[in-house]
Design a protein around this motif. Structure first.
Motif, PDB file in Angstrom:
ATOM      1  N   LEU A   8     -47.399  33.200   9.368  1.00 28.12           N
ATOM      2  CA  LEU A   8     -46.014  33.553   9.691  1.00 28.12           C
ATOM      3  C   LEU A   8     -45.634  34.942   9.169  1.00 28.12           C
ATOM      4  CD1 LEU A   8     -44.368  30.130   8.836  1.00 28.12           C
ATOM      5  CD2 LEU A   8     -44.521  31.154  11.106  1.00 28.12           C
ATOM      6  N   GLN A   9     -46.572  35.611   8.502  1.00 33.20           N
ATOM      7  CA  GLN A   9     -46.325  36.914   7.883  1.00 33.20           C
ATOM      8  C   GLN A   9     -45.142  36.824   6.919  1.00 33.20           C
ATOM      9  OE1 GLN A   9     -46.056  39.427  11.378  1.00 33.20           O
ATOM     10  NE2 GLN A   9     -48.236  39.919  11.199  1.00 33.20           N
ATOM     11  N   MET A  10     -45.236  35.822   6.055  1.00 32.42           N
ATOM     12  CA  MET A  10     -44.206  35.563   5.049  1.00 32.42           C
ATOM     13  C   MET A  10     -44.899  35.356   3.713  1.00 32.42           C
ATOM     14  SD  MET A  10     -41.813  32.854   7.095  1.00 32.42           S
ATOM     15  CE  MET A  10     -40.247  33.323   6.392  1.00 32.42           C
TER      16      MET A  10
ATOM     17  N   ASN B 108     -41.606  31.635   0.370  1.00 32.42           N
ATOM     18  CA  ASN B 108     -40.748  31.248   1.489  1.00 32.42           C
ATOM     19  C   ASN B 108     -41.071  29.825   1.944  1.00 32.42           C
ATOM     20  OD1 ASN B 108     -41.120  34.544   2.630  1.00 32.42           O
ATOM     21  ND2 ASN B 108     -39.117  33.688   2.151  1.00 32.42           N
TER      22      ASN B 108
ATOM     23  N   TYR C  86     -38.741  26.447   1.888  1.00 33.82           N
ATOM     24  CA  TYR C  86     -38.436  25.627   3.063  1.00 33.82           C
ATOM     25  C   TYR C  86     -38.787  24.168   2.796  1.00 33.82           C
ATOM     26  CZ  TYR C  86     -38.580  30.169   5.511  1.00 33.82           C
ATOM     27  OH  TYR C  86     -38.384  31.462   5.900  1.00 33.82           O
TER      28      TYR C  86
ATOM     29  N   PRO D 124     -35.892  28.180   7.602  1.00 27.57           N
ATOM     30  CA  PRO D 124     -36.462  29.351   8.265  1.00 27.57           C
ATOM     31  C   PRO D 124     -35.517  29.915   9.318  1.00 27.57           C
ATOM     32  CG  PRO D 124     -37.596  27.339   8.943  1.00 27.57           C
ATOM     33  CD  PRO D 124     -36.616  26.959   7.893  1.00 27.57           C
TER      34      PRO D 124
ATOM     35  N   ASP E  26     -36.400  32.675  14.645  1.00 24.13           N
ATOM     36  CA  ASP E  26     -37.654  33.199  15.188  1.00 24.13           C
ATOM     37  C   ASP E  26     -38.853  32.616  14.448  1.00 24.13           C
ATOM     38  OD1 ASP E  26     -36.856  34.758  12.906  1.00 24.13           O
ATOM     39  OD2 ASP E  26     -38.293  36.302  13.485  1.00 24.13           O
ATOM     40  N   LYS E  27     -38.728  32.427  13.151  1.00 24.63           N
ATOM     41  CA  LYS E  27     -39.824  31.845  12.367  1.00 24.63           C
ATOM     42  C   LYS E  27     -39.931  30.343  12.622  1.00 24.63           C
ATOM     43  CE  LYS E  27     -41.175  35.617  10.392  1.00 24.63           C
ATOM     44  NZ  LYS E  27     -42.455  36.220  10.731  1.00 24.63           N
TER      45      LYS E  27
ATOM     46  N   GLN F   7     -42.067  29.873  15.655  1.00 29.57           N
ATOM     47  CA  GLN F   7     -43.470  30.141  15.318  1.00 29.57           C
ATOM     48  C   GLN F   7     -44.044  28.997  14.487  1.00 29.57           C
ATOM     49  OE1 GLN F   7     -43.257  33.872  13.218  1.00 29.57           O
ATOM     50  NE2 GLN F   7     -43.735  35.067  15.043  1.00 29.57           N
ATOM     51  N   LEU F   8     -43.257  28.523  13.561  1.00 27.49           N
ATOM     52  CA  LEU F   8     -43.659  27.426  12.700  1.00 27.49           C
ATOM     53  C   LEU F   8     -43.963  26.177  13.527  1.00 27.49           C
ATOM     54  CD1 LEU F   8     -43.954  26.559   9.730  1.00 27.49           C
ATOM     55  CD2 LEU F   8     -41.523  26.084   9.718  1.00 27.49           C
TER      56      LEU F   8
END
Length: 119
Positions: free
Chosen positions: A25-27, A31, A35, A42, A45-46, A49-50
């Motif tokens: 997730l480029q996090m 993070n 969550y 999140p 947008d995340k 993706q998640l």
């Protein structure tokens, strides 16, 4: 069940660590931890993706009411996961705790090769 618990449940079912999920997730791992502990949610947008990474719908993650997306075939999963992720997932599925022995690893690898060869 809360959003965080659903994220954690499906992360584990997919054989991912918090660090691996965060990288996808480029996090940061913090993070993902936040969550999963329901300390934050999140961004939209995340979230999408998640849901895609976890192979569930965004609706399911948010509400728990919708059905999870249909599981991918074993062949698809075999091509998407690393050997380490496959072994971790296999160990979780059989309820194994702690490191696997060499013999256990060989048995899991053999079973997966047989399953993936039967297309």
């Amino acid at each position: 069940m809360s959003l965080g618990k659903r994220i954690r449940e499906y992360r584990i079912k997919r054989g991912l660590t918090q660090m691996q999920l965060a990288a996808k997730l480029q996090m940061t791992e913090a993070n993902i931890s936040s969550y999963e502990r329901d300390k934050s949610a999140p961004p939209s947008d995340k979230l999408s993706q998640l849901a895609e990474i976890l192979n569930v719908t965004s609706d399911y993650l948010l509400s728990g009411i919708s059905q999870p997306a249909p599981p991918k075939s074993l062949q698809d999963i075999g091509h998407e996961l690393t050997e380490e992720q496959i072994l971790t997932l296999a160990a979780h599925r059989i309820g194994h705790e702690g490191p696997l022995s060499g013999q256990e690893l060989d048995q899991i690898k053999l079973a997966l090769r047989i399953a993936l060869a039967k297309k």
